[in-house]
Design an enzyme around this catalytic site. Sequence first.
Site, PDB file in Angstrom:
ATOM      1  N   ARG A  56      95.097  -3.782  47.688  1.00  0.00           N
ATOM      2  CA  ARG A  56      95.521  -4.294  46.137  1.00  0.00           C
ATOM      3  C   ARG A  56      95.456  -2.973  45.201  1.00  0.00           C
ATOM      4  O   ARG A  56      94.529  -2.149  45.371  1.00  0.00           O
ATOM      5  CB  ARG A  56      94.405  -5.182  45.479  1.00  0.00           C
ATOM      6  CG  ARG A  56      94.617  -6.994  45.904  1.00  0.00           C
ATOM      7  CD  ARG A  56      95.951  -7.350  45.738  1.00  0.00           C
ATOM      8  NE  ARG A  56      95.955  -8.664  46.026  1.00  0.00           N
ATOM      9  CZ  ARG A  56      96.870  -9.035  47.172  1.00  0.00           C
ATOM     10  NH1 ARG A  56      97.283  -8.124  47.834  1.00  0.00           N
ATOM     11  NH2 ARG A  56      96.867 -10.300  47.572  1.00  0.00           N
ATOM     12  N   ASP A  61     101.224   0.668  48.965  1.00  0.00           N
ATOM     13  CA  ASP A  61     102.264  -0.260  48.927  1.00  0.00           C
ATOM     14  C   ASP A  61     101.614  -1.411  47.954  1.00  0.00           C
ATOM     15  O   ASP A  61     102.621  -2.298  47.630  1.00  0.00           O
ATOM     16  CB  ASP A  61     101.782  -1.153  50.522  1.00  0.00           C
ATOM     17  CG  ASP A  61     102.789  -2.102  50.710  1.00  0.00           C
ATOM     18  OD1 ASP A  61     104.206  -2.089  50.604  1.00  0.00           O
ATOM     19  OD2 ASP A  61     102.400  -3.452  50.715  1.00  0.00           O
ATOM     20  N   GLU A 110     101.552  -3.185  39.163  1.00  0.00           N
ATOM     21  CA  GLU A 110     102.712  -3.413  39.789  1.00  0.00           C
ATOM     22  C   GLU A 110     103.479  -4.864  39.322  1.00  0.00           C
ATOM     23  O   GLU A 110     104.696  -4.778  39.483  1.00  0.00           O
ATOM     24  CB  GLU A 110     102.552  -3.438  41.219  1.00  0.00           C
ATOM     25  CG  GLU A 110     101.648  -4.804  41.670  1.00  0.00           C
ATOM     26  CD  GLU A 110     101.397  -4.788  43.195  1.00  0.00           C
ATOM     27  OE1 GLU A 110     101.015  -3.991  43.983  1.00  0.00           O
ATOM     28  OE2 GLU A 110     101.952  -6.107  43.761  1.00  0.00           O
ATOM     29  N   HIS A 123     104.874  -3.274  47.798  1.00  0.00           N
ATOM     30  CA  HIS A 123     104.238  -4.539  48.263  1.00  0.00           C
ATOM     31  C   HIS A 123     104.969  -4.945  49.180  1.00  0.00           C
ATOM     32  O   HIS A 123     105.241  -6.429  49.367  1.00  0.00           O
ATOM     33  CB  HIS A 123     103.780  -5.451  47.326  1.00  0.00           C
ATOM     34  CG  HIS A 123     102.462  -6.353  47.513  1.00  0.00           C
ATOM     35  ND1 HIS A 123     101.879  -6.461  46.436  1.00  0.00           N
ATOM     36  CD2 HIS A 123     102.253  -6.729  48.431  1.00  0.00           C
ATOM     37  CE1 HIS A 123     100.719  -6.996  46.796  1.00  0.00           C
ATOM     38  NE2 HIS A 123     101.047  -7.404  48.321  1.00  0.00           N
TER      39      HIS A 123
HETATM   40  P1  NAD Z   1      89.868 -10.564  55.301  1.00  0.00           P
HETATM   41  O1  NAD Z   1      89.006 -11.526  54.302  1.00  0.00           O
HETATM   42  O2  NAD Z   1      89.927 -10.844  56.551  1.00  0.00           O
HETATM   43  O3  NAD Z   1      88.920  -9.199  55.200  1.00  0.00           O
HETATM   44  C1  NAD Z   1      88.189  -8.682  54.140  1.00  0.00           C
HETATM   45  C2  NAD Z   1      86.980  -7.944  54.398  1.00  0.00           C
HETATM   46  O4  NAD Z   1      86.492  -7.093  53.333  1.00  0.00           O
HETATM   47  C3  NAD Z   1      85.834  -8.625  55.048  1.00  0.00           C
HETATM   48  O5  NAD Z   1      85.386  -8.191  56.150  1.00  0.00           O
HETATM   49  C4  NAD Z   1      84.834  -8.757  54.054  1.00  0.00           C
HETATM   50  O6  NAD Z   1      83.555  -8.542  54.391  1.00  0.00           O
HETATM   51  C5  NAD Z   1      85.091  -7.208  53.344  1.00  0.00           C
HETATM   52  N1  NAD Z   1      84.486  -7.052  51.980  1.00  0.00           N
HETATM   53  C6  NAD Z   1      84.742  -7.742  50.874  1.00  0.00           C
HETATM   54  N2  NAD Z   1      84.224  -7.051  49.919  1.00  0.00           N
HETATM   55  C7  NAD Z   1      83.696  -5.839  50.200  1.00  0.00           C
HETATM   56  C8  NAD Z   1      83.012  -4.868  49.630  1.00  0.00           C
HETATM   57  N3  NAD Z   1      82.872  -4.998  48.226  1.00  0.00           N
HETATM   58  N4  NAD Z   1      82.506  -3.780  50.370  1.00  0.00           N
HETATM   59  C9  NAD Z   1      83.035  -3.767  51.602  1.00  0.00           C
HETATM   60  N5  NAD Z   1      83.668  -4.742  52.519  1.00  0.00           N
HETATM   61  C10 NAD Z   1      84.020  -5.571  51.637  1.00  0.00           C
HETATM   62  O7  NAD Z   1      91.128  -9.907  54.353  1.00  0.00           O
HETATM   63  P2  NAD Z   1      92.285  -9.532  55.342  1.00  0.00           P
HETATM   64  O8  NAD Z   1      93.159 -10.654  55.902  1.00  0.00           O
HETATM   65  O9  NAD Z   1      92.100  -8.359  56.093  1.00  0.00           O
HETATM   66  O10 NAD Z   1      92.978  -8.878  54.036  1.00  0.00           O
HETATM   67  C11 NAD Z   1      92.485  -7.927  53.109  1.00  0.00           C
HETATM   68  C12 NAD Z   1      93.325  -7.580  51.865  1.00  0.00           C
HETATM   69  O11 NAD Z   1      94.409  -6.994  52.175  1.00  0.00           O
HETATM   70  C13 NAD Z   1      93.477  -8.802  51.127  1.00  0.00           C
HETATM   71  O12 NAD Z   1      92.224  -9.274  50.226  1.00  0.00           O
HETATM   72  C14 NAD Z   1      94.640  -8.659  50.331  1.00  0.00           C
HETATM   73  O13 NAD Z   1      94.431  -8.074  48.867  1.00  0.00           O
HETATM   74  C15 NAD Z   1      95.535  -7.589  51.166  1.00  0.00           C
HETATM   75  N6  NAD Z   1      96.606  -7.870  51.445  1.00  0.00           N
HETATM   76  C16 NAD Z   1      97.770  -7.049  51.278  1.00  0.00           C
HETATM   77  C17 NAD Z   1      99.052  -7.226  51.755  1.00  0.00           C
HETATM   78  C18 NAD Z   1     100.298  -6.634  51.354  1.00  0.00           C
HETATM   79  O14 NAD Z   1     101.343  -7.168  51.753  1.00  0.00           O
HETATM   80  N7  NAD Z   1     100.144  -5.518  51.008  1.00  0.00           N
HETATM   81  C19 NAD Z   1      99.301  -8.691  52.519  1.00  0.00           C
HETATM   82  C20 NAD Z   1      97.982  -9.331  53.014  1.00  0.00           C
HETATM   83  C21 NAD Z   1      96.817  -8.943  52.448  1.00  0.00           C
END
Ligand code: NAD
Length: 340
Positions: free
Chosen positions: A237, A261, A266, A298
């Site tokens: 994000r 990305d 955005e 994105h």
């Molecule tokens: P997920 O929930 O499987 O993993 C997130 C991880 O972050 C978890 O293990 C959690 O414990 C950790 N976390 C949360 N807060 C934290 C902190 N303050 N410090 C350290 N670790 C922390 O999520 P995911 O499916 O892996 O997705 C991750 C992120 O990717 C999503 O939240 C989303 O914002 C982003 N995303 C982007 C796209 C894109 O097209 N660019 C697509 C999907 C997801």
Amino acid sequence: MEMLTAVYDTKPYDREQLLAAAPRETLQWQFWDFRLSTDTARTARGAQAVCVFVNDAVDRPCLQTLGELGVKLLALRCTGHNNVDLPAAAEAGITVTRVPAYSPYAVAEHAVALLMTLNRKIHRAFNRVREQNFSLSGLVGTDLHGKTAGIFGTGKIGRATAQILHGFGMRILAFDTFPASEWARQLGVEYVDARTLARESDVISLHIPLTPETRHIIRGETLELMKPGVFLINVSRGRLIDTTALIAALKADKLGGVALDVYEEEEGVFFEDLSGQVLHDDELARLLTFPKVLVTAHQAFLTREALGDIARTTVANLEALAAARPFVDGSVLTAGPAAR
Ligand code: NAD
């Protein structure tokens, strides 16, 4: 129950995938190409469900309007939910669901594609060769094999990214508030604190959600800690990074490359064709001037597999609402009356 879903911020690929997952006879659709916001919320009149994506601004006034219109379900066709005021949704009696998981490989592979492009300067080489400039000057990259990758957040996408980079022969450091210890042991990943990760990594890839706590987690002082020449990748994000501080570090030539990305501001820019128009965001305009910066709009989720997963989960939740059945496991963020 006959059910109408108003779908916002839709592109042709969204419509195609949603219609493929649920033919028109099953669910009724109202596809809008604009985003849902307080200003547009009244267009949901007649709909029992609304479906939104990452840049729809679903704030309190917007949710109050949706509640007044009788909307029962807000179905996010994404994983992150930082753009939705969940307590306000609960107060408005609206159930909020998301897509808890879809191909994490789509996003992880895009992160690695950006890294590879930046490191080996493929974006520059592509342009040169098309101009019949076959010179290699300025295109020297570095072996990733033997270098250290820092994975910030080892959820589904972070782990998939780590696995690819591990395959390149990189040492993997990780930071997460909830470490996946067994996975780390099997892959030989070392969990360290955030500062150590920042200090020791040659490549840093962000995979944490955006929360009030993680906003600007990468800022001036974090960038100061990083190795000169580090590659910073953000497919998570935009607001995880303080753009002003990032631009200052780029101007000081401290970074090896930055791949984004996602971008702090955005909304209203990414996903749109603004070619030929004036770009009013000076920070984005500045970022685009650095040869070491690679921006995609994105698109990390944009694979057939991920779009199919997103559409199937979204449709399953809409059908669950119509049939008063339980929602998809792990997808409910706020349980309104429809989820009870
Ligand atoms: P997920 O929930 O499987 O993993 C997130 C991880 O972050 C978890 O293990 C959690 O414990 C950790 N976390 C949360 N807060 C934290 C902190 N303050 N410090 C350290 N670790 C922390 O999520 P995911 O499916 O892996 O997705 C991750 C992120 O990717 C999503 O939240 C989303 O914002 C982003 N995303 C982007 C796209 C894109 O097209 N660019 C697509 C999907 C997801």
